[in-house]
Design an enzyme around this catalytic site. Structure first.
Site, PDB file in Angstrom:
ATOM      1  N   ARG A 171     -69.215 -41.457  -6.103  1.00 31.36           N
ATOM      2  CA  ARG A 171     -69.704 -40.713  -4.940  1.00 31.36           C
ATOM      3  C   ARG A 171     -71.183 -40.971  -4.684  1.00 31.36           C
ATOM      4  O   ARG A 171     -71.635 -41.001  -3.557  1.00 31.36           O
ATOM      5  CB  ARG A 171     -69.445 -39.223  -5.198  1.00 31.36           C
ATOM      6  CG  ARG A 171     -69.684 -38.322  -4.035  1.00 31.36           C
ATOM      7  CD  ARG A 171     -69.171 -36.923  -4.330  1.00 31.36           C
ATOM      8  NE  ARG A 171     -67.723 -36.838  -4.290  1.00 31.36           N
ATOM      9  CZ  ARG A 171     -66.991 -35.981  -5.017  1.00 31.36           C
ATOM     10  NH1 ARG A 171     -67.569 -35.169  -5.855  1.00 31.36           N
ATOM     11  NH2 ARG A 171     -65.684 -35.957  -4.893  1.00 31.36           N
ATOM     12  N   TYR A 172     -71.957 -41.113  -5.744  1.00 32.50           N
ATOM     13  CA  TYR A 172     -73.395 -41.391  -5.640  1.00 32.50           C
ATOM     14  C   TYR A 172     -73.626 -42.844  -6.051  1.00 32.50           C
ATOM     15  O   TYR A 172     -72.900 -43.365  -6.911  1.00 32.50           O
ATOM     16  CB  TYR A 172     -74.189 -40.475  -6.568  1.00 32.50           C
ATOM     17  CG  TYR A 172     -74.038 -38.997  -6.271  1.00 32.50           C
ATOM     18  CD1 TYR A 172     -74.802 -38.394  -5.277  1.00 32.50           C
ATOM     19  CD2 TYR A 172     -73.137 -38.213  -6.977  1.00 32.50           C
ATOM     20  CE1 TYR A 172     -74.671 -37.038  -5.001  1.00 32.50           C
ATOM     21  CE2 TYR A 172     -73.006 -36.860  -6.710  1.00 32.50           C
ATOM     22  CZ  TYR A 172     -73.770 -36.273  -5.716  1.00 32.50           C
ATOM     23  OH  TYR A 172     -73.626 -34.943  -5.456  1.00 32.50           O
TER      24      TYR A 172
ATOM     25  N   ARG B  85     -74.278 -43.488 -10.054  1.00 28.38           N
ATOM     26  CA  ARG B  85     -73.494 -42.860 -11.121  1.00 28.38           C
ATOM     27  C   ARG B  85     -72.046 -42.668 -10.689  1.00 28.38           C
ATOM     28  O   ARG B  85     -71.770 -42.531  -9.500  1.00 28.38           O
ATOM     29  CB  ARG B  85     -74.119 -41.545 -11.584  1.00 28.38           C
ATOM     30  CG  ARG B  85     -74.330 -40.500 -10.522  1.00 28.38           C
ATOM     31  CD  ARG B  85     -75.190 -39.384 -11.128  1.00 28.38           C
ATOM     32  NE  ARG B  85     -75.369 -38.262 -10.246  1.00 28.38           N
ATOM     33  CZ  ARG B  85     -76.316 -38.175  -9.318  1.00 28.38           C
ATOM     34  NH1 ARG B  85     -77.169 -39.182  -9.150  1.00 28.38           N
ATOM     35  NH2 ARG B  85     -76.412 -37.103  -8.566  1.00 28.38           N
TER      36      ARG B  85
ATOM     37  N   CYS C  25     -57.235 -29.435 -20.334  1.00 26.58           N
ATOM     38  CA  CYS C  25     -58.327 -28.552 -20.753  1.00 26.58           C
ATOM     39  C   CYS C  25     -57.789 -27.665 -21.873  1.00 26.58           C
ATOM     40  O   CYS C  25     -56.579 -27.485 -22.006  1.00 26.58           O
ATOM     41  CB  CYS C  25     -58.783 -27.667 -19.603  1.00 26.58           C
ATOM     42  SG  CYS C  25     -59.547 -28.588 -18.266  1.00 26.58           S
TER      43      CYS C  25
ATOM     44  N   CYS D  63     -59.525 -21.987 -16.515  1.00 22.65           N
ATOM     45  CA  CYS D  63     -60.429 -21.014 -15.903  1.00 22.65           C
ATOM     46  C   CYS D  63     -59.852 -20.624 -14.541  1.00 22.65           C
ATOM     47  O   CYS D  63     -59.453 -21.500 -13.757  1.00 22.65           O
ATOM     48  CB  CYS D  63     -61.807 -21.633 -15.749  1.00 22.65           C
ATOM     49  SG  CYS D  63     -62.389 -22.375 -17.295  1.00 22.65           S
TER      50      CYS D  63
ATOM     51  N   CYS E 202     -61.372 -22.391 -11.420  1.00 19.91           N
ATOM     52  CA  CYS E 202     -61.600 -23.840 -11.498  1.00 19.91           C
ATOM     53  C   CYS E 202     -61.416 -24.537 -10.143  1.00 19.91           C
ATOM     54  O   CYS E 202     -60.411 -24.328  -9.460  1.00 19.91           O
ATOM     55  CB  CYS E 202     -60.642 -24.448 -12.502  1.00 19.91           C
ATOM     56  SG  CYS E 202     -60.818 -26.238 -12.623  1.00 19.91           S
TER      57      CYS E 202
ATOM     58  N   ARG F 215     -60.792 -27.635  -9.770  1.00 22.16           N
ATOM     59  CA  ARG F 215     -59.741 -28.663  -9.869  1.00 22.16           C
ATOM     60  C   ARG F 215     -58.443 -28.061 -10.400  1.00 22.16           C
ATOM     61  O   ARG F 215     -57.664 -28.728 -11.060  1.00 22.16           O
ATOM     62  CB  ARG F 215     -60.198 -29.799 -10.799  1.00 22.16           C
ATOM     63  CG  ARG F 215     -61.261 -30.702 -10.203  1.00 22.16           C
ATOM     64  CD  ARG F 215     -61.213 -32.116 -10.800  1.00 22.16           C
ATOM     65  NE  ARG F 215     -62.200 -32.954 -10.152  1.00 22.16           N
ATOM     66  CZ  ARG F 215     -63.346 -33.345 -10.733  1.00 22.16           C
ATOM     67  NH1 ARG F 215     -63.614 -32.999 -11.963  1.00 22.16           N
ATOM     68  NH2 ARG F 215     -64.201 -34.090 -10.066  1.00 22.16           N
TER      69      ARG F 215
ATOM     70  N   ASP G 139     -66.648 -22.282  -5.525  1.00 23.39           N
ATOM     71  CA  ASP G 139     -65.945 -23.047  -4.484  1.00 23.39           C
ATOM     72  C   ASP G 139     -64.806 -22.224  -3.884  1.00 23.39           C
ATOM     73  O   ASP G 139     -64.280 -21.309  -4.519  1.00 23.39           O
ATOM     74  CB  ASP G 139     -65.380 -24.336  -5.100  1.00 23.39           C
ATOM     75  CG  ASP G 139     -66.485 -25.249  -5.589  1.00 23.39           C
ATOM     76  OD1 ASP G 139     -67.399 -25.532  -4.792  1.00 23.39           O
ATOM     77  OD2 ASP G 139     -66.458 -25.655  -6.764  1.00 23.39           O
TER      78      ASP G 139
ATOM     79  N   ASP H   6     -70.933 -27.340  -3.773  1.00 20.42           N
ATOM     80  CA  ASP H   6     -70.287 -28.644  -3.606  1.00 20.42           C
ATOM     81  C   ASP H   6     -69.739 -28.750  -2.197  1.00 20.42           C
ATOM     82  O   ASP H   6     -69.006 -27.870  -1.740  1.00 20.42           O
ATOM     83  CB  ASP H   6     -69.170 -28.821  -4.631  1.00 20.42           C
ATOM     84  CG  ASP H   6     -69.684 -29.443  -5.913  1.00 20.42           C
ATOM     85  OD1 ASP H   6     -70.222 -30.563  -5.848  1.00 20.42           O
ATOM     86  OD2 ASP H   6     -69.580 -28.780  -6.958  1.00 20.42           O
TER      87      ASP H   6
HETATM   88  S1  SF4 Z   1     -63.524 -25.170 -15.146  1.00 20.74           S
HETATM   89 FE1  SF4 Z   1     -61.588 -26.298 -14.788  1.00 20.74          FE
HETATM   90  S2  SF4 Z   1     -61.976 -28.329 -15.664  1.00 20.74           S
HETATM   91 FE2  SF4 Z   1     -63.525 -26.938 -16.542  1.00 20.74          FE
HETATM   92  S3  SF4 Z   1     -62.587 -26.180 -18.475  1.00 20.74           S
HETATM   93 FE3  SF4 Z   1     -62.118 -24.689 -16.867  1.00 20.74          FE
HETATM   94  S4  SF4 Z   1     -60.090 -25.323 -16.150  1.00 20.74           S
HETATM   95 FE4  SF4 Z   1     -60.936 -27.077 -17.240  1.00 20.74          FE
END
Ligand code: SF4
Length: 299
Positions: free
Chosen positions: A60-61, A64, A73, A77, A80, A82, A242, A279
Site C-alpha cells: 500500500r505504501y 513497505r 490468532c 477480538c 477486529c 479483519r 473501524d 484507517d
Molecule cells: S485484533 Fe484481530 S488480528 Fe489482532 S489478535 Fe485480535 S482478532 Fe487477531
C-alpha cells in the site's frame, strides 16, 4: 469466539462493563447493525487486485509491505477490523504463496520494511517464524522488519528466552508492534516476559484501539501509556475504531477521541503520546486525526 486461558483469567467481572470481557466475549449488542458498518473497513483488496498483488502480500505504501503468513490468532477480538478473515484457514498462506511474496520483495528494491501481520504471526511455531525472518533478513535492500502481534497481551508465555535470543540474532532490526488496550492487561507476568526481551535488545511499539467502555477516558489511557513506557514499550498509534459490522457498541465518535487527547496533552510526556489515526475505508492508509504535538489544535 476464541480466548486464551490466560487472557480469560484477567476478566474480573463477568459482565459487559469489564474492559477485558468487552474485548473478547460476544454479546447481544453485536447483533445491532449500523447502516454505515461494513465487512472490510480498511479497504483490503482481494489477491490480484490493486495494492494486493498476491495472496500473502499487500503493497500500500511505496517503501513497505504487509506480509500475511497466517490468518490464525490466539484470541478473537470482538472489534477486529479483519474479523471476516481471521481464523479462516482458507486465508492461510501456503509455502508457494510465501515464496511468491519473497520473490516480489526481492524484485522491488524500493521496499525497505516488511510488516508481518495476519492473523497473528507469532501463532506460527518458532521454526516457521524464524525461517520467515531469516529469509527476509537475506534481502539486502530490506532495512527493518516489524511483527504485529497480540501474543504479548493474551499469551505472554509465548515470549520465550529462546525465541527472543533467536530474533535478536536476525541481521536486521526486528520491532515488535503489540496491542495493549487497557492497563489491566499489563500484568506482572507480561512485565517479566517483556523485560526478558527488552534486556536482550528487542524493541517494542504499541497500537491501542480506542474502545467505548474499555479505554475511552483520559484517565484510562494515561494509566495505560505510562505503564507501557515503564516497560519500555512506545505507544505508537491510537486507532479510532473501524466501522466493522456489529461493533457500534464499542465505538466512540472522533470528537470524543479528540477531547480525550486534548486532556492527555501536557499530562503525559510527549514520547508517551501516540498518533491518533483512522484507517481509510478506501484502502489508502492511515488518516491522522490530530497532530498530538500541536498545542493549538482544537476539535
Ligand atoms: S485484533 Fe484481530 S488480528 Fe489482532 S489478535 Fe485480535 S482478532 Fe487477531
Amino acid at each position: 469466539m476464541g480466548v486464551t486461558p490466560y487472557y480469560y483469567s484477567l476478566i474480573e467481572q463477568f459482565n459487559d462493563k469489564d474492559p477485558i470481557f468487552r474485548q473478547i466475549i460476544p454479546t447481544e449488542a453485536e447483533l445491532i447493525l449500523d447502516d454505515s458498518d461494513v465487512d472490510d473497513p480498511i479497504g483490503d483488496e482481494s489477491p490480484g487486485q490493486g495494492s494486493r498483488p498476491m495472496k500473502a502480500l499487500i503493497h500500500r505504501y511505496p517503501n513497505r509491505v504487509l506480509l500475511l503468513p497466517t490468518s490464525i490468532c490466539s484470541v478473537y477480538c470482538r472489534f477486529c477490523f479483519r474479523k471476516r478473515l481471521v481464523g479462516d484457514p482458507h486465508h492461510n498462506a501456503s509455502q508457494q504463496d510465501m515464496e511468491d511474496a519473497y520473490t516480489y520483495i526481492r524484485e522491488h528494491s524500493e521496499i525497505e520494511e516488511v510488516i508481518l501481520t495476519g492473523g497473528d504471526p507469532m501463532t506460527l511455531g518458532d521454526h516457521a517464524l524464524l525461517t520467515t525472518l531469516r529469509t527476509l533478513a537475506e534481502i539486502t535492500h530490506l532495512r527493518f522488519i516489524r511483527i504485529h502481534t497480540r501474543l504479548p497481551v493474551v499469551n505472554p508465555y509465548r515470549l520465550t528466552t529462546r525465541l527472543g535470543l533467536a530474533i535478536s540474532q536476525i541481521h536486521k532490526p526486528v520491532w515488535i508492534s503489540t496491542h495493549f488496550n487497557h492497563v489491566r492487561e499489563v500484568t506482572p507476568v507480561v512485565e517479566g516476559y517483556v523485560a526478558d526481551w527488552t534486556d536482550i535488545g528487542i524493541s517494542f511499539l504499541n497500537q491501542t484501539v480506542l474502545l467505548r467502555g474499555v479505554n475511552d477516558s483520559a484517565e484510562s489511557l494515561k494509566a495505560l501509556f505510562l505503564r507501557l513506557i515503564e516497560l519500555k514499550i512506545k505507544p505508537y498509534y491510537l486507532h479510532h475504531a473501524d466501522r466493522v459490522k456489529g461493533t457500534s457498541h464499542l465505538r466512540t465518535t472522533i470528537g470524543e477521541g479528540l477531547e480525550i487527547l486534548k486532556k492527555l496533552q501536557g499530562n503525559i510526556p510527549g514520547y508517551a503520546m501516540p498518533h491518533y489515526v483512522l484507517d481509510s475505508p478506501e484502502g489508502t492508509g492511515k488518516i491522522p486525526l490530530q497532530n498530538p504535538y500541536d498545542p493549538h489544535h482544537s476539535s
